[in-house]
Design a protein around this motif. Structure first.
Motif, PDB file in Angstrom:
ATOM      1  N   THR A  86       0.836  -1.203   0.000  1.00 10.58           N
ATOM      2  CA  THR A  86       0.000   0.000   0.000  1.00 10.58           C
ATOM      3  C   THR A  86       0.869   1.251   0.000  1.00 10.58           C
ATOM      4  O   THR A  86       0.617   2.196  -0.752  1.00 10.58           O
ATOM      5  N   ASN A  87       1.894   1.250   0.841  1.00 12.29           N
ATOM      6  CA  ASN A  87       2.805   2.401   0.883  1.00 12.29           C
ATOM      7  C   ASN A  87       3.493   2.607  -0.462  1.00 12.29           C
ATOM      8  O   ASN A  87       3.648   3.742  -0.917  1.00 12.29           O
ATOM      9  N   ALA A  88       3.901   1.532  -1.095  1.00 19.40           N
ATOM     10  CA  ALA A  88       4.566   1.639  -2.401  1.00 19.40           C
ATOM     11  C   ALA A  88       3.624   2.270  -3.427  1.00 19.40           C
ATOM     12  O   ALA A  88       4.036   3.110  -4.231  1.00 19.40           O
ATOM     13  N   LEU A  89       2.352   1.882  -3.392  1.00 19.27           N
ATOM     14  CA  LEU A  89       1.379   2.473  -4.314  1.00 19.27           C
ATOM     15  C   LEU A  89       1.166   3.955  -4.017  1.00 19.27           C
ATOM     16  O   LEU A  89       1.168   4.791  -4.921  1.00 19.27           O
ATOM     17  N   LEU A  90       0.975   4.279  -2.751  1.00 22.87           N
ATOM     18  CA  LEU A  90       0.726   5.671  -2.372  1.00 22.87           C
ATOM     19  C   LEU A  90       1.918   6.574  -2.683  1.00 22.87           C
ATOM     20  O   LEU A  90       1.748   7.732  -3.063  1.00 22.87           O
ATOM     21  N   GLU A  91       3.103   6.041  -2.505  1.00 20.21           N
ATOM     22  CA  GLU A  91       4.317   6.821  -2.736  1.00 20.21           C
ATOM     23  C   GLU A  91       4.803   6.718  -4.182  1.00 20.21           C
ATOM     24  O   GLU A  91       5.821   7.300  -4.541  1.00 20.21           O
ATOM     25  N   ARG A  92       4.077   5.951  -4.983  1.00 16.93           N
ATOM     26  CA  ARG A  92       4.428   5.720  -6.388  1.00 16.93           C
ATOM     27  C   ARG A  92       5.848   5.169  -6.536  1.00 16.93           C
ATOM     28  O   ARG A  92       6.616   5.590  -7.385  1.00 16.93           O
ATOM     29  N   LYS A  93       6.163   4.212  -5.671  1.00 23.08           N
ATOM     30  CA  LYS A  93       7.449   3.520  -5.745  1.00 23.08           C
ATOM     31  C   LYS A  93       7.193   2.113  -6.257  1.00 23.08           C
ATOM     32  O   LYS A  93       6.100   1.589  -6.158  1.00 23.08           O
ATOM     33  N   GLY A  94       8.185   1.485  -6.772  1.00 24.89           N
ATOM     34  CA  GLY A  94       8.020   0.124  -7.265  1.00 24.89           C
ATOM     35  C   GLY A  94       7.919   0.098  -8.777  1.00 24.89           C
ATOM     36  O   GLY A  94       8.046   1.114  -9.463  1.00 24.89           O
ATOM     37  N   GLU A  95       7.676  -1.072  -9.282  1.00 24.08           N
ATOM     38  CA  GLU A  95       7.634  -1.278 -10.729  1.00 24.08           C
ATOM     39  C   GLU A  95       6.297  -0.841 -11.313  1.00 24.08           C
ATOM     40  O   GLU A  95       5.264  -0.911 -10.664  1.00 24.08           O
ATOM     41  N   ARG A  96       6.323  -0.402 -12.563  1.00 23.07           N
ATOM     42  CA  ARG A  96       5.089  -0.072 -13.275  1.00 23.07           C
ATOM     43  C   ARG A  96       4.336  -1.369 -13.544  1.00 23.07           C
ATOM     44  O   ARG A  96       4.938  -2.410 -13.775  1.00 23.07           O
TER      45      ARG A  96
END
Length: 122
Positions: A86-96
């Protein structure tokens, strides 16, 4: 200590991006809360496992080296949740990513959040 009191620990763990919270209920009903850094490679490779190990070691009085597997016979159950994704999505981190669905599932995004006016209508 009575060997029956050593079995049946229950754990609820929330692994977040910064901290991991470990809640334990001992076989005697005692509640224990522990907070660890989610990432601390100098001290442990895995925060949830380390929290379980520390609590079991303290409450049973039995040495449980970090390099050894934890004996699962002490554990009744483990529940684990995480906010890392969830944090990765909110922070727009991680792979597309992309969602690919076929024609038969075209309403999947619409019903996925359960915000339908007549949610129980078929």
């Amino acid at each position: 200590m009575d060997s029956k009191l050593l079995k049946g620990f229950s754990f609820a763990i929330d692994r977040g991006g910064t901290f991991t919270d470990v809640f334990a209920k001992t076989p005697t009903g005692k509640s224990i809360v522990m907070k660890l850094l989610s990432e601390d490679p100098a001290n442990y490779p895995d925060a949830p496992r380390e929290g379980i190990r520390r609590i079991l070691e303290k409450e049973t009085g039995i040495s449980m080296p970090a390099s050894e597997p934890i004996d699962p016979s002490y554990i009744k159950w483990i529940r684990m949740g995480t906010t890392v994704a969830t944090n990765a999505l909110l922070e727009r981190k991680g792979e597309r990513m992309a969602l690919v669905i076929n024609k038969g599932f075209k309403d999947l995004l619409y019903i996925g959040n359960q915000s339908r006016p007549q949610i129980f209508d078929l």
